[in-house]
Design an enzyme around this catalytic site. Structure first.
Site, PDB file in Angstrom:
ATOM      1  N   TRP A 118      -1.824 -14.214  30.219  1.00 41.57           N
ATOM      2  CA  TRP A 118      -2.873 -14.818  31.047  1.00 41.57           C
ATOM      3  C   TRP A 118      -2.600 -16.281  31.356  1.00 41.57           C
ATOM      4  O   TRP A 118      -2.871 -16.735  32.474  1.00 41.57           O
ATOM      5  CB  TRP A 118      -4.247 -14.643  30.398  1.00 41.57           C
ATOM      6  CG  TRP A 118      -4.733 -13.227  30.503  1.00 41.57           C
ATOM      7  CD1 TRP A 118      -4.975 -12.375  29.470  1.00 41.57           C
ATOM      8  CD2 TRP A 118      -4.997 -12.485  31.705  1.00 41.57           C
ATOM      9  NE1 TRP A 118      -5.390 -11.155  29.960  1.00 41.57           N
ATOM     10  CE2 TRP A 118      -5.412 -11.194  31.314  1.00 41.57           C
ATOM     11  CE3 TRP A 118      -4.920 -12.786  33.066  1.00 41.57           C
ATOM     12  CZ2 TRP A 118      -5.754 -10.198  32.239  1.00 41.57           C
ATOM     13  CZ3 TRP A 118      -5.266 -11.805  33.985  1.00 41.57           C
ATOM     14  CH2 TRP A 118      -5.671 -10.534  33.574  1.00 41.57           C
ATOM     15  N   ASP A 194      -9.335 -21.363  29.091  1.00 37.83           N
ATOM     16  CA  ASP A 194      -9.664 -20.009  29.529  1.00 37.83           C
ATOM     17  C   ASP A 194     -10.147 -19.257  28.285  1.00 37.83           C
ATOM     18  O   ASP A 194      -9.360 -18.862  27.436  1.00 37.83           O
ATOM     19  CB  ASP A 194      -8.424 -19.318  30.126  1.00 37.83           C
ATOM     20  CG  ASP A 194      -8.692 -17.850  30.482  1.00 37.83           C
ATOM     21  OD1 ASP A 194      -9.819 -17.368  30.275  1.00 37.83           O
ATOM     22  OD2 ASP A 194      -7.745 -17.189  30.983  1.00 37.83           O
ATOM     23  N   LYS A 220     -15.648  -9.276  29.304  1.00 36.33           N
ATOM     24  CA  LYS A 220     -15.144  -8.968  27.964  1.00 36.33           C
ATOM     25  C   LYS A 220     -16.301  -8.999  26.957  1.00 36.33           C
ATOM     26  O   LYS A 220     -16.601  -8.002  26.329  1.00 36.33           O
ATOM     27  CB  LYS A 220     -14.072  -9.963  27.515  1.00 36.33           C
ATOM     28  CG  LYS A 220     -12.687  -9.953  28.165  1.00 36.33           C
ATOM     29  CD  LYS A 220     -12.513  -9.303  29.467  1.00 36.33           C
ATOM     30  CE  LYS A 220     -11.122  -9.128  29.991  1.00 36.33           C
ATOM     31  NZ  LYS A 220     -10.342 -10.270  30.319  1.00 36.33           N
TER      32      LYS A 220
END
Ligand SMILES: *Cc1c(COP(=O)(O)O)cnc(C)c1O
Length: 394
Positions: A118, A194, A220
């Site tokens: 990511w 993040d 999530k």
């Protein structure tokens, strides 16, 4: 039976187990806590208009919006000098929004810690809008992402507009259980985080860690896809700070000034975030959620570590192992054993252990242990893993 076409091997999430026994270990989107899902169902039976039909400017919706922001502030101890924005475009939207907001033009520099898939994606997007200086978290021999590099005066560009990191690398299984601090001489540089896959599962020291911006796509731990929570320190806002090319929907200042109503926000999804924050509060708060996250992760890692190599996990440094996403393989990735594991667990209602990602199916299976998974459910998987290993020759 031809096992190659078994739904478990094709990534199916509709197990044949009774609905009440299904446990969703998907990396996201995924299930929310049962009590939250019940409240969501309640929205559909509510008299009068709900967040599915309310205008975003109606007083009834403003109450829902204020509640979500207020509860997020309380639960995550977000200080007053930060603004809470509900942004569009998911995590990827923020990959672009960050340089567009924090860099005025393309010659501005940002330092990125790259220690997983990511953060790599974050860099790929940022490179279009600014100069990226990166710090590498790969093992120099294997090229695998194995560690979180130290942040030092030597490896951070002092002219950086921000230092970026991903606090939980969802695919690679590397988590910072606490945010790092920048070296004293670089404390003025805002940290950008993040936190898409770990937000709300541990406390954040906003001032102490020098957080400038922290974002989390909802799908999530805190809600449904289509919404991202972006928390920004107010001194980073202001007319003329963003790139002139920054689109309005991505512009932090524009959206902050409009109180999240510059354009239509994801109204229903905002209400769901409020439900999740209420739920966290009712459980005893983020510190309690963290204890549960630790208990869930320990249950699975213990089985792996005590399996004499039957199970493997890529991150050796226990201090960095993700509590949210536990990657594991079976007999070093043996295909037959892996398929047998996937089929047997799926038939018991344990789903989402191997899903398709933008990075392929990956070398490892993954148990994701977000807020929707209880400690008992994680223990069920651990028990299953133990029995499976005993039966298949650990
Ligand atoms: C899931 C995830 C993303 C991607 O978010 P989208 O909403 O799909 O754009 C970004 N970062 C991390 C750490 C993630 O886990």
């Amino acid at each position: 039976m031809n096992t190659d076409s078994h739904p478990a091997l094709l990534g199916s999430l509709n197990s044949t187990a009774p609905h009440s026994e299904v446990i969703n270990f998907s990396p996201g989107p995924t299930s929310l806590p049962k009590a939250v899902e019940e409240r969501i169902a309640g929205v559909f039976n509510q008299p009068g208009l709900t967040s599915l039909a309310l205008s975003h400017r109606a007083p009834e919706f403003l109450e829902i919006l204020d509640h979500a922001v207020m509860k997020a502030r309380e639960v995550m101890e977000i200080p007053d000098d930060y603004d809470v924005l509900f942004t569009h475009g998911g995590g990827h939207g923020q990959f672009a929004a960050l340089p567009l907001n924090l860099c005025h033009d393309q010659s501005d520099v940002a330092t990125y810690v790259v220690n997983g898939t990511w953060s790599t994606r974050g860099v790929d997007e940022a490179k279009r809008y600014c100069q990226v200086h990166s710090i590498d978290g790969r093992d120099p021999k294997t090229g695998d992402f194995t560690h979180f590099p130290e942040l030092t005066e030597e490896n951070i560009d002092p002219n950086s507009k921000y230092v970026y990191l991903c606090s939980n690398e969802t695919v690679n299984g590397i988590e910072l259980h606490r945010l790092p601090k920048l070296p004293e001489s670089l404390k003025h540089i805002p940290l950008v985080v993040d936190a898409s896959s770990d937000f709300s599962t541990k406390p954040i020291d906003w001032h102490g860690s020098g957080v400038g911006v922290l974002f989390a796509c909802a799908s999530k731990n805190i809600g449904h896809p289509g919404l991202t929570m972006t928390v920004i320190r107010k001194d980073l806002l202001g007319e003329g700070k963003a790139s002139p090319l920054c689109p309005g929907v991505f512009n932090y200042t524009t959206n902050s000034e409009a109180g999240n109503l510059w354009n239509t926000p994801a109204t229903f999804n905002i209400e769901v975030v409020g439900f999740v924050m209420d739920w966290i509060e009712a459980q005893g708060g983020v510190y309690e959620i963290e204890l549960r996250s630790i208990a869930k992760a320990v249950a699975i890692y213990d089985v792996i570590d005590s399996s004499n190599g039957f199970y493997g996990t890529p991150i050796e440094n226990k201090a960095l192992r993700s509590r949210m996403n536990v990657p594991f393989n079976i007999k070093g990735g043996d295909e037959e054993a892996t398929n047998a594991f996937l089929i047997a667990s799926w038939e018991k209602g344990m789903i989402g252990l191997r899903t398709l990602t933008p990075f392929g199916v990956g070398d490892y299976l993954r148990a994701s242990l977000y807020n929707g998974v209880t400690v008992e459910e994680a223990q069920k998987l651990a028990d299953f893993m133990r029995k499976f290993a005993a039966k298949h020759g650990a």
